[in-house]
Enzyme design. Structure first.
Site, PDB file in Angstrom:
ATOM      1  N   CYS A  98       4.843   1.702  11.068  1.00  0.00           N
ATOM      2  CA  CYS A  98       5.728   2.376  10.118  1.00  0.00           C
ATOM      3  C   CYS A  98       6.464   3.544  10.766  1.00  0.00           C
ATOM      4  CB  CYS A  98       4.923   2.893   8.929  1.00  0.00           C
ATOM      5  SG  CYS A  98       3.926   1.615   8.201  1.00  0.00           S
ATOM      6  N   ALA A 103       0.811  -1.219   0.000  1.00  0.00           N
ATOM      7  CA  ALA A 103       0.000   0.000   0.000  1.00  0.00           C
ATOM      8  C   ALA A 103       0.848   1.274   0.000  1.00  0.00           C
ATOM      9  CB  ALA A 103      -0.942  -0.003   1.193  1.00  0.00           C
TER      10      ALA A 103
HETATM   11  N1  PMP Z   1      -1.999   2.600   4.659  1.00  0.00           N
HETATM   12  C1  PMP Z   1      -2.482   2.172   5.821  1.00  0.00           C
HETATM   13  C2  PMP Z   1      -3.804   2.702   6.313  1.00  0.00           C
HETATM   14  C3  PMP Z   1      -1.784   1.229   6.580  1.00  0.00           C
HETATM   15  O1  PMP Z   1      -2.276   0.803   7.747  1.00  0.00           O
HETATM   16  C4  PMP Z   1      -0.546   0.754   6.089  1.00  0.00           C
HETATM   17  C5  PMP Z   1       0.273  -0.239   6.882  1.00  0.00           C
HETATM   18  N2  PMP Z   1       0.509   0.147   8.212  1.00  0.00           N
HETATM   19  C6  PMP Z   1      -0.077   1.239   4.864  1.00  0.00           C
HETATM   20  C7  PMP Z   1      -0.835   2.153   4.173  1.00  0.00           C
HETATM   21  C8  PMP Z   1       1.222   0.757   4.285  1.00  0.00           C
HETATM   22  O2  PMP Z   1       1.066  -0.535   3.789  1.00  0.00           O
HETATM   23  P1  PMP Z   1       2.272  -1.460   3.314  1.00  0.00           P
HETATM   24  O3  PMP Z   1       2.848  -2.043   4.557  1.00  0.00           O
HETATM   25  O4  PMP Z   1       1.653  -2.473   2.446  1.00  0.00           O
HETATM   26  O5  PMP Z   1       3.231  -0.600   2.576  1.00  0.00           O
END
Ligand code: PMP
Length: 385
Positions: free
Chosen positions: A329, A71
């Site tokens: 993150c 994402a």
């Molecule tokens: N958007 C949202 C709302 C998320 O919760 C996350 C993951 N914490 C992400 C984006 C990022 O996703 P990815 O780990 O697949 O890069």
């Protein structure tokens, strides 16, 4: 014994997904874009089957699904990929919310640093933005509105249905980060008006490192997204690079399972949440719930235990309980949650906030026992404070 309660950060892979991936790694060699032998065609078949499974889950056409690494990448392509169109068309105004994931905020702020105008709309104290507030910001030169479907910290469901419906009658593009709603709010997404939608494999019991961007066609044309990386024609050039066939097949299987199980999962999860809320209420600890109970997913609970700091609690429970106080993150060094801050909560409330998240596969006996232990630990920490 330790229980994992951080599904919003990454959910455990489903055994069927893992099996499917092992089969691909063992029995399907090749590059999905090779044209000169049957190996390529075989792997291409797997990728296209997975595209179909994802398209089914989201209620879109196969050629509207583009695989990415997750994402974060989908959000970056969705936002940065509109830069050229924005510059050419003179649309340089972007509306988003202050509670988006940093993958949206960072990309949107990058465009702001390049001359675009950005508005970040705050939510109310319940963690929800108002659709009317978002829509009132739209101007003649608005390029994009980006509003997440479900917030990853509070589980608050945003009014994307209202926003999407209103914008569908205009030329303004609507992107939603559906990372936390994919596979859960299935009919809601199928009925949603959107132009761009991001999702991720590992939040739906699929593998990490794969996800998707859905680009919905309007009058047979894809949204005007330009590539942000170069090097190949895969995924229509929107996401060049060799397709990771096993990851994609795993993602497809995860989409298929989510499509079959979402309704029973939802019921089971609602029962789990209500039991957890009862346990908190009867525990005697001082607490405030963060986010909206009425408009919240049944897989997330965010609460501030006001007499303790969440950092102290997590240290004290690290060995037996995988909880968190925000987005993984950004959790390598503790900062106040930008989400809870935007909701206007006090520092005391933010510093004592804990998020737990789960899904229907969790062992409920273990969950309720460990949650009672956690509440006990909170009571003891508050007394010693
Ligand atoms: N958007 C949202 C709302 C998320 O919760 C996350 C993951 N914490 C992400 C984006 C990022 O996703 P990815 O780990 O697949 O890069």
């Amino acid at each position: 014994m330790s229980i994992y309660l951080d599904y919003n950060a990454s959910a455990p892979i489903a055994p069927e997904v893992l099996e499917c991936m092992i089969d691909v790694y063992k029995n399907h060699t090749g590059n999905a874009d090779s044209r000169t032998h049957d190996y390529g065609e075989d792997v291409r078949g797997l990728v296209e089957a997975a595209r179909g499974q994802a398209a089914n889950l989201f209620g879109v056409k196969k050629d509207e699904v583009f695989f990415t690494s997750g994402a974060t990448e989908s959000n970056n392509i969705a936002i940065l990929g509109l830069k050229d169109y924005g510059l050419k068309s003179g649309r340089r105004h972007i509306v988003t919310t202050a509670i988006e994931h940093k993958a949206v905020l960072g990309a949107a702020r990058h465009l702001e640093s390049e001359g675009f105008t950005l508005e970040e709309v705050n939510p109310g104290q319940d963690g929800r933005v108002s659709a009317a507030d978002i829509l009132s910001r739209v101007r003649k030169d608005t390029l994009l509105v980006s509003v997440m479907h479900v917030n990853n910290e509070t589980g608050a469901i945003q009014p994307v249905d209202e926003i999407g419906a209103a914008l569908s009658a205009t030329d303004v593009l609507f992107h939603t980060d559906a990372t936390q709603s994919a596979g859960k709010l299935v009919p809601e997404i199928r009925n949603l008006h959107f132009n761009l939608l991001s999702f991720s494999g590992h939040k739906i019991h699929g593998p990490q490192g794969v996800g998707g961007l859905i680009l919905r066609k309007k009058r047979y044309r894809l949204p005007p997204v330009s590539p942000i990386m170069f090097g190949g024609t895969q995924e229509h050039g929107i996401r060049p690079g060799t397709l990771p066939a096993a990851l994609i097949a795993g993602l497809g299987r995860a989409c298929e399972i989510a499509g079959e199980k979402y309704a029973s999962n939802q019921r089971r999860n609602a029962g789990i949440k209500s039991r957890l809320l009862d346990l908190i209420a009867s525990s005697g600890v001082t607490y405030e719930l963060n986010g909206s109970l009425e408009h919240g997913v049944p897989t997330t609970l965010n609460a501030s235990f006001l007499d303790i700091s969440s950092e102290a609690l997590m240290l004290a429970t690290k060995q037996y309980c995988g909880i968190s106080n925000g987005s993984a993150c950004t959790s390598s060094n503790y900062q106040h949650s930008h989400v809870l801050s935007a909701m206007g909560l006090s520092s005391e409330r933010i510093e004592s906030a804990v998020r737990i998240s789960w899904d229907a596969d969790i062992d409920t006996d273990e969950l309720f026992a460990e949650f009672a232990n956690l509440l006990d630990r909170i009571r003891r920490l508050s007394v010693s404070n």
